[in-house]
Scaffold this active site. Structure first.
Site, PDB file in Angstrom:
ATOM      1  N   LYS A 173      57.075  45.177  71.544  1.00  0.00           N
ATOM      2  CA  LYS A 173      56.916  44.220  72.855  1.00  0.00           C
ATOM      3  C   LYS A 173      58.313  43.538  72.485  1.00  0.00           C
ATOM      4  CE  LYS A 173      52.302  42.969  71.704  1.00  0.00           C
ATOM      5  NZ  LYS A 173      51.621  41.795  71.205  1.00  0.00           N
ATOM      6  N   ARG A 187      61.867  50.265  56.155  1.00  0.00           N
ATOM      7  CA  ARG A 187      63.046  51.449  56.688  1.00  0.00           C
ATOM      8  C   ARG A 187      63.378  51.124  58.147  1.00  0.00           C
ATOM      9  NH1 ARG A 187      61.950  57.767  55.887  1.00  0.00           N
ATOM     10  NH2 ARG A 187      62.920  57.219  53.856  1.00  0.00           N
TER      11      ARG A 187
HETATM   12  C1  NCD Z   1      65.270  61.252  53.128  1.00  0.00           C
HETATM   13  C2  NCD Z   1      65.897  60.118  54.405  1.00  0.00           C
HETATM   14  O1  NCD Z   1      64.868  59.527  54.744  1.00  0.00           O
HETATM   15  O2  NCD Z   1      66.746  59.731  54.202  1.00  0.00           O
HETATM   16  N1  NCD Z   1      63.922  61.401  53.146  1.00  0.00           N
HETATM   17  C3  NCD Z   1      63.368  60.743  52.042  1.00  0.00           C
HETATM   18  O3  NCD Z   1      63.202  59.679  52.018  1.00  0.00           O
HETATM   19  N2  NCD Z   1      63.013  61.849  50.931  1.00  0.00           N
HETATM   20  C4  NCD Z   1      66.065  62.515  53.407  1.00  0.00           C
HETATM   21  C5  NCD Z   1      66.104  63.098  54.980  1.00  0.00           C
HETATM   22  O4  NCD Z   1      65.275  62.572  55.668  1.00  0.00           O
HETATM   23  O5  NCD Z   1      66.706  64.069  55.243  1.00  0.00           O
END
Ligand code: NCD
Length: 310
Positions: A88, A109
């Site tokens: 939103k 993340r």
């Molecule tokens: C990694 C990332 O997200 O950076 N993955 C993870 O967390 N194991 C590596 C990737 O996505 O290539």
């Protein structure tokens, strides 16, 4: 018991002290042993972890959730930004300010570099960076370091090759700063377009680390005790044709393992796309699935340490 990391954010690896790194690795080893004996602990009973994932993830989110469950804590999750108010137009800072009223620790993340630090500045509870764009991925680097120690017994004296997309791969940006604490030699293997950012290589050289750059994976593997493969980070490319040109740069297969230094350990943060042939999985030194499993005790250690429940 230590309060070394209590109340702290885990945003990047270059600012972790040697003492903090030691405590994280030893707490993870203790939790791993305790899990084997007891199955489940209760350090985090009554605590809530919020997982706020604005970018795809399997291992990082699920191993954090598993870690919290195994510590007897509870979990709330945004796994798909399309189902949260980000869709939103809510800002990330507003979202974390709200969530700090629901949780004791946030794991985030986000596709933007620097986003985890922004989130940490907006709230008073600890924020753990689960990957900020092409920036850092400190918890992956910690579990990678833990894995090398477990597989090899020590980090000192090792030659470690890091191969693939060193420009955009956040795992390697974080990992090299931890490896630099030990007596290691580093070989950076990438196509010219995907080299490790210059400022990171310079930091390492300034710290006295022996760093070599090459595009020849087979040659690097002949000298290395560990090879850390990475995925070409498709989502970070502005030009899809450039990705198509580079995606097959390195494919590790059994003939390459046979030509490599005896006993070489093969790692990958996963997901792999085509960097390691499945035929390699049966090789005893193929450590990537064990590496992914180590995410649970290492993330248990981080959650417990930043909340003072270790
Ligand atoms: C990694 C990332 O997200 O950076 N993955 C993870 O967390 N194991 C590596 C990737 O996505 O290539």
């Amino acid at each position: 018991m230590t309060t070394l990391l209590e109340g702290k954010d885990i945003l990047r690896t270059d600012t972790l002290t040697d003492e903090e790194l030691d405590v994280i690795l030893s707490t993870a080893a203790r939790f791993e042993a305790q899990l084997e004996d007891e199955g489940r602990l209760d350090n985090m009973a009554g605590q809530v972890m919020a997982a706020m994932f604005f970018e795809p993830s399997t291992r990082t989110r699920l191993s954090f959730e598993s870690a919290m469950h195994r510590l007897g804590g509870d979990v709330i999750t945004i796994a798909d930004p399309k189902t949260s108010s980000a869709a939103k137009g809510e800002s990330m800072a507003d979202a974390v300010k709200v969530v700090q009223g629901y949780a004791d620790v946030i794991v985030m993340r986000h596709p933007r570099k620097g986003s985890a630090a922004e989130a940490a500045a907006a709230v008073s509870i600890p924020v753990i960076n689960g990957g900020d764009g092409a920036g850092q991925h400190p918890t992956q680097a910690l579990l990678d370091t833990y894995t090398i120690k477990k597989e090899k017994g020590t980090l000192d004296g090792l030659t470690v090759a890091l191969a693939g997309d060193l420009k955009n791969g956040r795992t390697v940006h974080s990992l090299v700063y931890l490896l630099a604490r030990f007596d290691v030699r580093l070989i950076f293997v990438s196509p010219a377009q995907l080299k490790m950012p210059g400022h990171i290589t310079e930091d390492l050289v300034d710290q006295g680390v022996d760093v070599t750059e090459t595009d020849d994976l087979a040659a690097a593997m002949r000298e290395s005790d560990v090879v850390y493969m990475t995925r070409i980070q498709k989502e970070r490319f502005d030009d899809p044709e450039e990705y198509e040109r580079l995606k097959g740069s390195y494919v590790l297969d059994m003939p390459m393992v046979e030509q490599a230094k005896d006993g070489i350990t093969i790692m990958h943060p996963l997901p792999r796309v085509n960097e390691i042939k499945e035929e390699v999985d049966a090789y005893a030194g193929a450590a990537y699935f064990r590496q992914a499993h180590n995410g649970v005790p290492v993330r248990m250690a981080l959650l417990a340490l930043v909340t003072g429940r270790e």
